[in-house]
Design a protein around this motif. Structure first.
Motif, PDB file in Angstrom:
ATOM      1  N   GLN A 169       4.152  12.408   3.210  1.00 59.61           N
ATOM      2  CA  GLN A 169       3.861  11.801   1.922  1.00 59.61           C
ATOM      3  C   GLN A 169       5.125  11.341   1.202  1.00 59.61           C
ATOM      4  N   ASP A 170       6.227  12.029   1.447  1.00 61.78           N
ATOM      5  CA  ASP A 170       7.483  11.624   0.811  1.00 61.78           C
ATOM      6  C   ASP A 170       7.888  10.219   1.250  1.00 61.78           C
ATOM      7  N   LEU A 171       7.681   9.896   2.533  1.00 55.60           N
ATOM      8  CA  LEU A 171       8.003   8.551   3.013  1.00 55.60           C
ATOM      9  C   LEU A 171       7.059   7.512   2.430  1.00 55.60           C
ATOM     10  N   PHE A 172       5.785   7.855   2.330  1.00 59.31           N
ATOM     11  CA  PHE A 172       4.832   6.918   1.727  1.00 59.31           C
ATOM     12  C   PHE A 172       5.216   6.641   0.273  1.00 59.31           C
ATOM     13  N   ASP A 173       5.591   7.693  -0.456  1.00 61.25           N
ATOM     14  CA  ASP A 173       5.974   7.511  -1.857  1.00 61.25           C
ATOM     15  C   ASP A 173       7.266   6.711  -1.975  1.00 61.25           C
ATOM     16  N   GLU A 174       8.223   7.017  -1.125  1.00 61.00           N
ATOM     17  CA  GLU A 174       9.525   6.346  -1.184  1.00 61.00           C
ATOM     18  C   GLU A 174       9.388   4.842  -0.975  1.00 61.00           C
ATOM     19  N   HIS A 175       8.466   4.446  -0.098  1.00 60.37           N
ATOM     20  CA  HIS A 175       8.325   3.028   0.235  1.00 60.37           C
ATOM     21  C   HIS A 175       7.135   2.364  -0.449  1.00 60.37           C
ATOM     22  N   GLY A 176       6.486   3.116  -1.344  1.00 59.77           N
ATOM     23  CA  GLY A 176       5.408   2.547  -2.129  1.00 59.77           C
ATOM     24  C   GLY A 176       4.211   2.089  -1.311  1.00 59.77           C
ATOM     25  N   LEU A 177       3.882   2.854  -0.264  1.00 60.24           N
ATOM     26  CA  LEU A 177       2.785   2.481   0.629  1.00 60.24           C
ATOM     27  C   LEU A 177       1.602   3.428   0.472  1.00 60.24           C
ATOM     28  N   LYS A 178       0.406   2.917   0.774  1.00 61.70           N
ATOM     29  CA  LYS A 178      -0.824   3.690   0.678  1.00 61.70           C
ATOM     30  C   LYS A 178      -1.305   4.073   2.082  1.00 61.70           C
ATOM     31  N   HIS A 179      -2.053   5.152   2.134  1.00 62.27           N
ATOM     32  CA  HIS A 179      -2.598   5.596   3.411  1.00 62.27           C
ATOM     33  C   HIS A 179      -3.528   4.533   3.987  1.00 62.27           C
ATOM     34  N   PRO A 180      -3.437   4.255   5.277  1.00 55.10           N
ATOM     35  CA  PRO A 180      -4.321   3.251   5.879  1.00 55.10           C
ATOM     36  C   PRO A 180      -5.751   3.764   6.005  1.00 55.10           C
ATOM     37  N   THR A 181      -6.713   2.904   5.721  1.00 54.30           N
ATOM     38  CA  THR A 181      -8.123   3.287   5.837  1.00 54.30           C
ATOM     39  C   THR A 181      -8.885   2.431   6.844  1.00 54.30           C
TER      40      THR A 181
END
Length: 456
Positions: A169-181
């Motif tokens: 989650q830290d990488l997702f937050d750092e790069h401003g990305l959302k979980h893929p659905t």
């Protein structure tokens, strides 16, 4: 199916008082001639062989056990998963082998069918611990998967479930990305991470058990229950849904979701180490990965992956993306993570039986299992003590992990238990061969069907 609606407490005093009776009962059931087990039910030195749990969790479990049984010394000996069968086979025919050893349902390593002859029957022991209604108090997915005929070969401390992804989650937050659905979102997220110099999704596709997990997740998305139904011969692999499933499997490689060289890597240690070192943002793992939401377990895993001075990062479970566009998401499948069996050659059968029954059938043992977050407990009513667990980021993780363990633990869909050894091999050759270009989709499905037909 597991339910968390009833609690069946077994106090330390009551369980300790049953130790001798459990051991004797198990010995009678195993030997058939009325012989009592060797050794004391409350003292002795025993060895426990297994590929799981890891050393840190094994130590926690043994420490909890010794609070009740200080005179039984348990040594956990970790064995590599890939060579487990080859080292266990000769060991359990010797008095110098392990007193307790792990077994697993279906065709996985430590297969219960393969090693049941070397284990005693634990039916009488668990009956002494929980009563005649013991089957209603333990998760059926563990009992059924570890029984051969009428023989309870091993007791399940808990189950593991696959079918979803884990994310940094830290990488997702750092790069401003959302979980893929969806499949398209999964592809786009991987592309965005690569553009930022970070790996998107990692899988050791050379370790076919995890390929089978991914393929089953695809099939659960296409039509829930179809993967197991085909393994049982209830629907044919010629059904077009399996062609669709293999096409989606292949597209994960063609569309750049799987990393380059995936079939040349193993899930353990390769892909796991890549994820734990922060080089990739997503990985296909199951409920056993929940343990790494805990600070000390995460730090230990990062150190094992080669990270110096590790700072633990926040991991979260997410649903497998809706790759087929059906809306069938959040489906999990699992088996007993492992069963603990008592060797028929052990000179300490009574103490060994006390240990395995405490581990899998007492509230204290099951609480120890629950709090490691490695397995979802087998005994109904036992859940992790979330407030006492030192999560990396409780505000972000706690609610998500609670929902995940409840949802996964409620599934009755099997993972390996209904897959025979020959079908397992056919999946290995087919899933990897399709990506290597040595077989076609039609040939893969034909080979799978041939195995099922031969076993009818």
């Amino acid at each position: 199916m597991m339910h968390y609606s009833r609690n069946f407490p077994m106090t330390r005093r009551s369980f300790g008082g049953l130790a001798a009776a459990i051991a004797i009962a198990a010995g009678i059931g195993a030997c058939g001639g009325g012989q009592e087990q060797q050794g004391s039910a409350t003292a002795g030195d025993i060895t426990w062989w297994g590929w799981t749990p890891d050393a840190a969790n094994a130590a926690k479990i043994i420490e909890a056990f010794n609070q009740e049984f200080p005179d039984i010394h348990v040594e956990f000996v970790s064995k590599p998963i890939d060579s487990y069968d080859s080292v266990l086979s000769p060991a359990i025919t010797s008095k110098d082998g392990p007193d307790v050893f792990n077994v697993a349902p279906g065709s996985a390593n430590g297969g219960v069918q393969t090693f049941e002859a070397g284990a005693i029957d634990l039916t009488e022991a668990v009956t002494a611990a929980l009563g005649d209604d013991w089957k209603s108090r333990l998760a059926s997915i563990g009992v059924d998967g570890l029984t051969v005929g009428d023989k309870l070969v091993g007791l399940s401390p808990g189950a593991v479930y696959s079918g979803g992804l884990w994310v940094n989650q830290d990488l997702f937050d750092e790069h401003g990305l959302k979980h893929p659905t969806t499949l398209d979102e999964w592809k786009s997220v991987c592309e965005a991470f690569r553009a930022a110099g970070v790996g998107g999704f990692v899988q050791g596709a050379g370790q076919h058990a995890f390929d089978m997990d991914t393929f089953e997740a695809i099939m659960e998305n296409i039509r829930p229950g179809s993967y197991v139904a085909a393994a049982k011969g209830e629907i044919p692999f010629s059904d077009p849904i399996f062609t669709q499933g293999l096409e989606i499997w292949q597209s994960l490689f063609d569309e750049g979701i799987m990393q380059d060289g995936a079939i040349g890597l193993q899930q353990y240690p390769d892909a796991n180490n890549m994820f734990m070192s922060g080089k990739y943002a997503m990985i296909m793992m199951g409920s056993w990965y929940t343990q790494y939401a805990v600070k000390d377990a995460m730090v230990a895993a990062m150190e094992a992956a080669g990270v110096s001075n590790p700072e633990p990062f926040t991991i979260l479970p997410i649903d497998f993306p809706d790759v087929a566009g059906t809306g069938n998401i959040g489906g999990y499948f699992g088996d007993a993570d492992y069963g603990v069996a008592v060797s028929g050659m052990s000179q300490q059968q009574a103490a060994a039986t006390t240990f395995v029954t405490w581990l899998a059938a007492s509230s204290a043992g099951q609480q120890a299992i629950a709090d490691t977050l490695n397995d979802i407990p087998a005994l109904e009513g036992v859940t992790p003590d979330w407030d006492a667990i030192d999560l990396v980021d409780p505000e972000v993780q706690k609610e998500s992990l609670q929902t995940y363990t409840e949802q996964a633990g409620g599934s009755s869909v099997t993972r390996f238990a209904d897959v025979s050894a020959d079908l397992n091999s056919a999946y290995r050759d087919g899933l990897i061969g399709l990506i290597a270009g040595t077989v076609t989709i039609e040939e893969v499905l034909s080979a799978l069907q041939a195995v099922v037909d031969s076993e009818r």
